[in-house]
Design an enzyme around this catalytic site. Structure first.
Site, PDB file in Angstrom:
ATOM      1  N   HIS A  42       8.242  -7.640  -6.875  1.00 31.86           N
ATOM      2  CA  HIS A  42       8.800  -7.016  -5.352  1.00 31.86           C
ATOM      3  C   HIS A  42       9.797  -8.071  -4.986  1.00 31.86           C
ATOM      4  O   HIS A  42       9.385  -9.262  -4.872  1.00 31.86           O
ATOM      5  CB  HIS A  42       7.720  -6.329  -4.816  1.00 31.86           C
ATOM      6  N   HIS A  49      11.022  -8.975  -1.125  1.00 26.26           N
ATOM      7  CA  HIS A  49      10.814  -8.742   0.304  1.00 26.26           C
ATOM      8  C   HIS A  49      12.261  -8.604   1.013  1.00 26.26           C
ATOM      9  O   HIS A  49      13.122  -9.673   0.790  1.00 26.26           O
ATOM     10  CB  HIS A  49      10.191  -9.874   0.921  1.00 26.26           C
TER      11      HIS A  49
HETATM   12  P1  5GP Z   1       3.717 -11.162  -2.336  1.00 26.09           P
HETATM   13  O1  5GP Z   1       2.935 -12.447  -2.007  1.00 26.09           O
HETATM   14  O2  5GP Z   1       2.831 -10.913  -3.581  1.00 26.09           O
HETATM   15  O3  5GP Z   1       4.958 -11.396  -2.716  1.00 26.09           O
HETATM   16  O4  5GP Z   1       3.230 -10.136  -1.376  1.00 26.09           O
HETATM   17  C1  5GP Z   1       2.818  -8.958  -1.415  1.00 26.09           C
HETATM   18  C2  5GP Z   1       3.015  -8.292  -0.042  1.00 26.09           C
HETATM   19  O5  5GP Z   1       2.126  -7.007  -0.159  1.00 26.09           O
HETATM   20  C3  5GP Z   1       2.621  -8.788   1.167  1.00 26.09           C
HETATM   21  O6  5GP Z   1       3.725  -8.940   1.830  1.00 26.09           O
HETATM   22  C4  5GP Z   1       1.456  -7.701   1.725  1.00 26.09           C
HETATM   23  O7  5GP Z   1       1.423  -7.612   3.072  1.00 26.09           O
HETATM   24  C5  5GP Z   1       1.783  -6.528   1.044  1.00 26.09           C
HETATM   25  N1  5GP Z   1       0.895  -5.797   0.708  1.00 26.09           N
HETATM   26  C6  5GP Z   1      -0.605  -5.810   0.436  1.00 26.09           C
HETATM   27  N2  5GP Z   1      -1.268  -4.937   0.187  1.00 26.09           N
HETATM   28  C7  5GP Z   1      -0.384  -3.766   0.534  1.00 26.09           C
HETATM   29  C8  5GP Z   1      -0.571  -2.267   0.304  1.00 26.09           C
HETATM   30  O8  5GP Z   1      -1.742  -1.646   0.197  1.00 26.09           O
HETATM   31  N3  5GP Z   1       0.764  -1.390   0.923  1.00 26.09           N
HETATM   32  C9  5GP Z   1       1.913  -2.061   1.186  1.00 26.09           C
HETATM   33  N4  5GP Z   1       2.792  -1.326   1.270  1.00 26.09           N
HETATM   34  N5  5GP Z   1       1.907  -3.605   1.155  1.00 26.09           N
HETATM   35  C10 5GP Z   1       0.977  -4.017   1.046  1.00 26.09           C
END
Ligand code: 5GP
Length: 141
Positions: A103, A105
């Protein structure tokens, strides 16, 4: 690198097993709001095809995610009257990745306003619903 884990949260969202505040969808990409935004309008852009992160994603899916990230960024500039956009993308735990489906951001920024720490507070459902509506409308126009 570990293989793709099909029970990760975003895989469940992609399969419709968990809800999301959808911003955009096409045949290759889904974009929805982060429920713990680092700034208002924080959106996540994902390939629909399984990919753990940047290291294993197919080039076509990566290209589709990049194009949609740019479109979401431009829509967010308008909807949130942003001064700028921060793009983040993390790979593996050591790289800051928490959810193991690729993903990007897309985070609208206001001049002089710091981002909240990651996963610090859940946004209210009605706020997220309103923002998703506005962003998806801007993406259609
Ligand atoms: P990463 O560190 O893997 O790039 O970020 C994961 C992101 O997923 C975080 O910004 C967190 O806030 C978001 N996130 C975690 N659980 C959920 C969820 O159930 N739904 C959504 N929409 N975002 C989530």
């Amino acid at each position: 690198m570990p293989s793709y884990y099909p029970q990760n949260i975003f895989a469940k969202i992609l399969r419709g097993e968990l809800p999301c505040y959808k911003v955009y969808e096409d045949d290759k990409v889904l974009a929805f709001l982060d429920i713990m935004p680092r700034a208002p309008g924080h959106t996540l852009v994902l390939p629909k095809a399984p990919a753990r992160n940047l290291l294993d994603v197919k080039p076509d899916d990566l290209a589709a995610v990049a194009v949609v990230s740019q479109r979401v960024a431009n829509a967010a500039m308008k909807v949130f009257a942003a001064d700028g956009i921060t793009i983040q993308q993390f790979n593996e735990g050591a790289g800051g990745q928490v959810v193991f489906h690729l993903h990007v951001h897309v985070i609208p920024r206001q001049a002089g306003v710091a981002m909240k720490p990651p996963a610090s507070a859940k946004e209210k459902p009605d706020v997220l619903a309103d923002q998703a509506l506005k962003l998806s409308a801007a993406l259609k126009s």
